[in-house]
Design an enzyme around this catalytic site. Sequence first.
Site, short mmCIF file in Angstrom:
data_model
loop_
_atom_site.label_atom_id
_atom_site.label_comp_id
_atom_site.label_asym_id
_atom_site.label_seq_id
_atom_site.Cartn_x
_atom_site.Cartn_y
_atom_site.Cartn_z
N GLU A 77 -9.74 -2.09 5.57
CA GLU A 77 -10.34 -1.83 6.87
C GLU A 77 -11.56 -2.74 7.10
O GLU A 77 -12.08 -3.33 6.14
CB GLU A 77 -10.76 -0.36 6.95
CG GLU A 77 -9.62 0.64 6.74
CD GLU A 77 -8.70 0.80 7.96
OE1 GLU A 77 -8.76 -0.02 8.90
OE2 GLU A 77 -7.92 1.76 7.98
N ASN A 125 -7.30 -3.05 14.60
CA ASN A 125 -8.70 -3.37 14.24
C ASN A 125 -8.79 -4.55 13.27
O ASN A 125 -9.84 -4.83 12.72
CB ASN A 125 -9.39 -2.14 13.63
CG ASN A 125 -8.74 -1.68 12.32
OD1 ASN A 125 -7.76 -2.26 11.87
ND2 ASN A 125 -9.30 -0.65 11.71
N HIS A 181 -7.07 -4.82 10.37
CA HIS A 181 -6.85 -4.54 8.95
C HIS A 181 -5.55 -5.17 8.45
O HIS A 181 -4.62 -5.37 9.22
CB HIS A 181 -6.92 -3.04 8.64
CG HIS A 181 -5.73 -2.23 9.03
ND1 HIS A 181 -5.81 -0.88 9.27
CD2 HIS A 181 -4.44 -2.55 9.22
CE1 HIS A 181 -4.61 -0.43 9.58
NE2 HIS A 181 -3.76 -1.42 9.56
N ASP A 231 0.82 -1.21 0.00
CA ASP A 231 0.00 0.00 0.00
C ASP A 231 0.85 1.27 0.00
O ASP A 231 2.07 1.21 0.19
CB ASP A 231 -0.96 0.00 1.21
CG ASP A 231 -0.27 -0.41 2.52
OD1 ASP A 231 0.97 -0.44 2.55
OD2 ASP A 231 -0.97 -0.70 3.50
P1 PGA Z 1 2.42 -1.54 12.72
O1 PGA Z 1 1.25 -1.45 11.65
O2 PGA Z 1 3.36 -2.60 12.22
O3 PGA Z 1 3.06 -0.19 12.72
O4 PGA Z 1 1.80 -1.91 14.02
C1 PGA Z 1 0.70 -2.61 11.12
C2 PGA Z 1 -0.49 -2.30 10.25
O5 PGA Z 1 -1.21 -1.32 10.53
O6 PGA Z 1 -0.72 -3.05 9.30
#
Ligand code: PGA
Length: 244
Positions: A144, A137, A139, A70
Amino acid sequence: MSKIELIITNNYEEMSQKTADIFIDLLKKKPNSILGLATGSTPIGLYKILIEKNKSKIISFKDVITYNLDEYCDIPKSHEQSYFTFMNQNLFDHIDINKDNTHLPQGEGDSKINSENYDKELNKVKIDIQLLGIGSNGHIGFNEPGTDFDLGVHEVLLTENTIKDNARFFENDINKVPKKAITMGIKNILSAETIILIANGKNKANAIKNIMKGVADKNVPASALNLHKGKVYVIVDKDAASLL
Ligand code: PGA
């Protein structure tokens, strides 16, 4: 249904090492692997190990091709928090990869056209290992809760939860966090040969619990991994496993 292989490790270092071992093994067997990569704090330890192993000539990235999950929209590639910058700073600048072989969605410009173009590129290849972090959450990428599992690459509006989670990278100011992003869809993610999801910390425990229920639920995007036909690893530290 896929049977997820759950690996619980003692800490972040061990989680990173176990994940690195799988990548190193693949790169030794298949030097021209196609890797799906992720940003965020979780993969940084893994990337450090891969850099070390490249410097000590145990693995090479000369013939490796990469596709990232992404990218934020509406900030330039050169922005210090763009995922393009992240990947260069945390991996690509330190390994022997040909940067022409590294791909991220284009965040600037027409999102619809940029999404279609990235989707077309992805449909031409088979990713050997897709790496994933996970949001608190549930995702994956920027898919999302509620996202349709059949979507390919698409533009998303970030949820309030994700904007809050990511504010730490934008001077803790939610107003500075981009509100849109382009992401591989669940469909793109599930077309990889092998998927590895990594997570550490208590704030990921609920999301990990929801994946390991073994049911694909649209409200927990990562639970789509239960539908994958190939191999899936979920590699976590003790804290992320604390609700299992
Ligand atoms: P993080 O993010 O590795 O910074 O916890 C993971 C994500 O949001 O996919």
